[in-house]
Design a protein around this motif. Structure first.
Motif, PDB file in Angstrom:
ATOM      1  N   LEU A   1      28.411  -1.983  45.485  1.00 38.43           N
ATOM      2  CA  LEU A   1      29.754  -2.119  44.924  1.00 38.43           C
ATOM      3  C   LEU A   1      30.741  -1.164  45.573  1.00 38.43           C
TER       4      LEU A   1
ATOM      5  N   HIS B   1      25.008 -14.528  36.243  1.00 34.31           N
ATOM      6  CA  HIS B   1      23.834 -13.780  36.693  1.00 34.31           C
ATOM      7  C   HIS B   1      22.660 -14.735  36.952  1.00 34.31           C
TER       8      HIS B   1
ATOM      9  N   ARG C   1      32.595  -8.974  44.819  1.00 36.67           N
ATOM     10  CA  ARG C   1      32.286  -7.639  44.308  1.00 36.67           C
ATOM     11  C   ARG C   1      33.022  -7.335  43.009  1.00 36.67           C
TER      12      ARG C   1
ATOM     13  N   GLY D   1      22.994 -16.507  40.207  1.00 29.69           N
ATOM     14  CA  GLY D   1      22.572 -15.673  41.331  1.00 29.69           C
ATOM     15  C   GLY D   1      21.066 -15.638  41.490  1.00 29.69           C
TER      16      GLY D   1
ATOM     17  N   ILE E   1      21.416  -9.719  45.936  1.00 31.43           N
ATOM     18  CA  ILE E   1      22.719  -9.067  45.945  1.00 31.43           C
ATOM     19  C   ILE E   1      23.726  -9.899  46.732  1.00 31.43           C
TER      20      ILE E   1
ATOM     21  N   VAL F   1      31.351  -8.894  40.083  1.00 32.66           N
ATOM     22  CA  VAL F   1      30.141  -8.151  39.732  1.00 32.66           C
ATOM     23  C   VAL F   1      30.504  -6.829  39.064  1.00 32.66           C
ATOM     24  N   ARG F   2      31.518  -6.163  39.593  1.00 30.88           N
ATOM     25  CA  ARG F   2      31.936  -4.890  39.011  1.00 30.88           C
ATOM     26  C   ARG F   2      32.339  -5.059  37.548  1.00 30.88           C
TER      27      ARG F   2
ATOM     28  N   ALA G   1      31.207  -7.342  35.579  1.00 28.97           N
ATOM     29  CA  ALA G   1      29.982  -7.599  34.812  1.00 28.97           C
ATOM     30  C   ALA G   1      29.252  -6.295  34.516  1.00 28.97           C
ATOM     31  N   VAL G   2      29.209  -5.396  35.498  1.00 27.28           N
ATOM     32  CA  VAL G   2      28.576  -4.093  35.286  1.00 27.28           C
ATOM     33  C   VAL G   2      29.289  -3.342  34.164  1.00 27.28           C
TER      34      VAL G   2
ATOM     35  N   ALA H   1      25.253 -12.492  44.709  1.00 29.15           N
ATOM     36  CA  ALA H   1      26.065 -12.050  43.567  1.00 29.15           C
ATOM     37  C   ALA H   1      27.517 -12.488  43.696  1.00 29.15           C
TER      38      ALA H   1
ATOM     39  N   LEU I   1      22.460  -2.245  43.828  1.00 27.22           N
ATOM     40  CA  LEU I   1      23.644  -3.012  43.450  1.00 27.22           C
ATOM     41  C   LEU I   1      24.844  -2.091  43.270  1.00 27.22           C
TER      42      LEU I   1
END
Length: 231
Positions: free
Chosen positions: A161, A60, A99, A63, A93, A102-103, A105-106, A96, A157
């Motif tokens: 996704l 993060h 995807r 980014g 974004i 990032v997904r 990480a979410v 980032a 964000l």
């Protein structure tokens, strides 16, 4: 030349990223990153005591740095301020990366035990945006600007996704609508403060809010901030 902790963390992060889409930000990913990077396990744990969580936060932060580099490199002078904010969110974004990474990480930061770290990471992102764009707020607006932008960034964000449009055009349209909503709210606030009928009623709340100050410049004072000194 001796590698620094930052160098080691970057090596671990680079080795971890190919594993994240399959194993998430997990101990399995961290173990694979240690093995693939050839890092001594004890040293890796010293650099990242919380394992994959520290690597997710490092990703993060990477980014954020890429976004700040883009802001510094672009000529923003001709852009309206709302467009500068939208551009900064878009660049963040775009920085980032994958995807699925990032997904994952979410998903990680949605866990109760990591939610505070996720919120802190988002706050650092929006603080970096406002600071880079020259925000000089010294009262409660320092917080409201960041809280509002955190909502814009987070919702955009999440939209990104699930976006399958060419060039993520649907995401950028969504972002523009969110920024427009924020600007509409700011105009309403300004109109209320300028209204001679509402002004007396808002005087005390505005005075109280005016006593709130942002954190110390070095951020060592922590959040959520401090009150104005008496005197």
């Amino acid at each position: 030349m001796t590698a620094t902790y930052d160098d080691i963390r970057e090596a671990l992060l680079g080795a971890a990223l190919p594993h994240v889409p399959f194993d998430g930000w997990s101990e399995a990913t961290f173990a694979a990153a240690v093995a693939d990077s050839g890092t001594d396990p004890a040293l890796a744990r010293a650099v990242c005591p919380r394992g994959a969580l520290d690597l997710a936060l490092a990703a993060h932060a990477r980014g954020d740095r890429a976004m700040l580099d883009r802001i510094a490199a672009e000529d923003l002078a001709a852009m309206r301020f709302r467009d500068r904010v939208a551009a900064a969110v878009r660049w963040r974004i775009e920085a980032a990366g994958d995807r699925e990474v990032v997904r994952r990480a979410v998903t990680l930061f949605a866990l109760p035990q990591h939610a505070a770290e996720g919120a802190r990471a988002i706050w650092q992102t929006v603080d970096a945006i406002w600071t880079a764009l020259g925000d000089s707020s010294q009262d409660y607006n320092w917080y409201t600007k960041r809280a509002t932008l955190a909502g814009v960034y987070s919702s955009t964000l999440l939209y990104w996704l699930g976006d399958t449009s060419e060039g993520s055009v649907a995401t950028w349209d969504f972002l523009d609508r969110r920024i427009e909503d924020v600007m509409r709210i700011e105009k309403l606030k300004a109109s209320a403060n300028a209204n001679p009928l509402l002004k007396p009623m808002l005087a005390l709340p505005n005075w109280v809010l005016g006593q709130i100050r942002p954190p110390a410049a070095d951020r060592t004072a922590g959040y959520p901030g401090r009150s104005a000194p008496r005197g």
